[in-house]
Design an enzyme around this catalytic site. Structure first.
Site, PDB file in Angstrom:
ATOM      1  N   CYS A 109       2.728  -0.051  13.363  1.00  0.00           N
ATOM      2  CA  CYS A 109       1.367  -0.121  13.488  1.00  0.00           C
ATOM      3  C   CYS A 109       0.831  -0.790  15.097  1.00  0.00           C
ATOM      4  O   CYS A 109       0.195  -1.427  15.127  1.00  0.00           O
ATOM      5  CB  CYS A 109       0.579  -0.963  12.430  1.00  0.00           C
ATOM      6  SG  CYS A 109       1.006  -2.731  12.513  1.00  0.00           S
ATOM      7  N   ASP A 136       8.918   0.504   7.501  1.00  0.00           N
ATOM      8  CA  ASP A 136       7.690   0.154   8.304  1.00  0.00           C
ATOM      9  C   ASP A 136       7.977  -1.267   8.880  1.00  0.00           C
ATOM     10  O   ASP A 136       7.847  -2.100   8.435  1.00  0.00           O
ATOM     11  CB  ASP A 136       6.696   0.174   7.345  1.00  0.00           C
ATOM     12  CG  ASP A 136       5.137  -0.058   8.153  1.00  0.00           C
ATOM     13  OD1 ASP A 136       4.826   0.673   8.836  1.00  0.00           O
ATOM     14  OD2 ASP A 136       4.467  -0.874   7.442  1.00  0.00           O
ATOM     15  N   GLY A 191       0.682  -1.123  -0.020  1.00  0.00           N
ATOM     16  CA  GLY A 191       0.110   0.019   0.145  1.00  0.00           C
ATOM     17  C   GLY A 191       1.074   1.218   0.000  1.00  0.00           C
ATOM     18  O   GLY A 191       0.621   1.983  -0.815  1.00  0.00           O
TER      19      GLY A 191
END
Length: 464
Positions: free
Chosen positions: A388, A335, A271
């Protein structure tokens, strides 16, 4: 519920057993079952999904209820009986459209069918007692044991409740826990390269999808009322990507420009890589990497569907240094793998695998990846670190460690975020998004610039 000889409750039972025995994440097990039984009507698919998700989500609370009415505590029950009781109690307590008598009868039948004929009476007795008392259930007292109360009230293991209370005020913790139990629509990002918002929205609405604007990011929208995502024309045409707003904000922080060279180290399902490539208007280059062939294929599938030609995917272990990329990237995105506490609302079973040891192992892994990431950034280039999770040990502590260990400076996020998100934190170069406080998943991201200058600069941005 029975459709063409398929008992959806038995399918749910099989999914729950797979989750417990094999450690398969709930959303993966449900997706695999729905792919196997694609002929199931929309109503049955929705029932199966809600029953499995809800049973896992409310496990702590429902176990507390079961233990009040069962002589054998839930953790001592046989796996089949344990799963049967949990899914049945969820239906009794939370699925108003399902008659209680039908739930009890089906559970008794399934116990026999799975070879536990001798335990039919036990299952029947426990469930009938809960049906009788469901409007008079008692829970822990908030004033005498806050941790136990929050654990049962919001169906969260006590370890995590304690950790959240250590790191956040009580009111913030409770809002976050409540948010994890709320139902949220699917969030999508509309691609802007060779596509328009108007065309995408028109296509979705034509197929009966309800569309609503999402906060913080111009390209972000909520969608509801669809059955198979893959059957939506706009999805097939690559007009949008399923992606949470929090993830989109990471790309806004990275702020890639047309012509940039970008390296995304832990990219699956792609994404953020696709968002960066999209913002670069087809110019420059994004290299998306991940650890396994399966994850890389997920990225490639999304690249192919998007039609973007300035992004490629390859297999690489982010903990292994790559000399070919040293000081080559204008933007590096790390990430990193994390505890995932910020997305418990979408992946309920994360809560049951949390431990102090896992957190410590993850922090070591994160720092190893960040060390490599630092070497790939050209002088004057940008590094964005994100997770996250809402765990400060993985987030703010890593942020401060990185500044102490590497020749980077923190960069204010205020130029690339909407004003409503500006704070003392964003001025310092990082942002912690918290479910229940912010309208998105729990995410952390920080922006760094590598000290020093190099000859040459970014290509001019044709959009500016």
């Amino acid at each position: 519920m029975m459709t063409d000889g398929v008992n959806t409750r038995e399918l749910a039972l099989n999914i729950l057993l797979q989750i417990e025995k094999e450690g398969v994440p709930c959303h993966v097990a449900v997706r695999q079952m729905l792919e196997k039984f694609q002929f199931l009507p929309k109503q049955d698919r929705a029932f199966l999904t809600r029953l499995c998700d809800g049973t896992v989500e409310y496990q702590v609370q429902n176990d507390y209820v079961i233990n009040q009415y069962s002589k054998t505590k839930i953790h001592k029950c046989k796996p089949v009986i344990r799963a049967l009781l949990r899914m049945s109690v969820y239906q009794i307590r939370f699925m108003d459209g399902v008659p209680d008598a039908a739930v009890v009868n089906e559970a008794v039948k399934l116990a026999s069918k799975k070879g536990f004929f001798q335990l039919k009476g036990f299952v029947n007795g426990v469930l009938r007692s809960i049906v009788r008392e469901k409007d008079h259930l008692t829970f822990p007292d908030r004033n005498s044991d806050l941790t136990k109360y929050l654990s049962v009230r919001y169906s969260m293991p006590e370890f995590l409740v304690e950790e959240f209370l250590e790191q956040y005020p009580e009111d913030v913790t409770e809002k976050m826990l409540a948010s994890f139990l709320e139902t949220h629509p699917t969030t999508i990002r509309i691609n802007r390269f060779r596509n328009t918002e108007e065309e995408t929205l028109k296509s979705l609405e034509k197929q009966g999808v309800t569309v609503e604007k999402a906060p913080y990011v111009k390209e972000a929208w909520y969608i509801r009322g669809y059955d198979h995502l893959s059957r939506l024309t706009a999805f097939q045409q690559g007009r949008f990507q399923v992606q949470d707003v929090s993830s989109m904000l990471v790309t806004q922080a990275a702020d890639p420009h047309p012509g940039d060279t970008v390296l995304d180290l832990c990219a699956a399902p792609g994404g953020k890589s696709l968002h960066m490539a999209d913002r670069m208007l087809g110019c420059g280059f994004v290299q998306a990497r991940d650890l396994t062939p399966y994850k890389v294929q997920l990225i490639r599938n999304n690249i192919e569907r998007s039609g973007l030609t300035n992004v490629t995917a390859e297999e690489w272990d982010a903990t292994v240094p790559d000399p070919d990329w040293v000081r080559k990237a204008d933007v590096v995105l790390a990430d990193v793998p994390c505890s995932g506490y910020g997305v418990i609302g979408k992946k309920a079973d994360i809560r049951y695998h949390a431990s102090r040891n896992k957190e410590n192992e993850l922090i070591c892994l994160q720092r190893k990846i960040l060390e490599n990431a630092a070497s790939y950034v050209r002088n004057g280039g940008t590094l964005v670190f994100s997770t996250c999770t809402v765990n400060r040990k993985e987030n703010e502590e890593n942020f401060r460690w990185f500044l102490e260990e590497f020749p980077f400076e923190a960069v204010s996020l205020n130029d690339c975020l909407p004003e409503e998100l500006h704070s003392e934190e964003t001025a310092q170069g990082f942002l912690q998004l918290i479910p229940g406080i912010h309208n998105c998943d729990g995410f952390f991201f920080a922006k760094f610039r590598k000290k020093g200058t190099e000859s040459g600069s970014r290509l001019p941005d044709p959009a500016e």
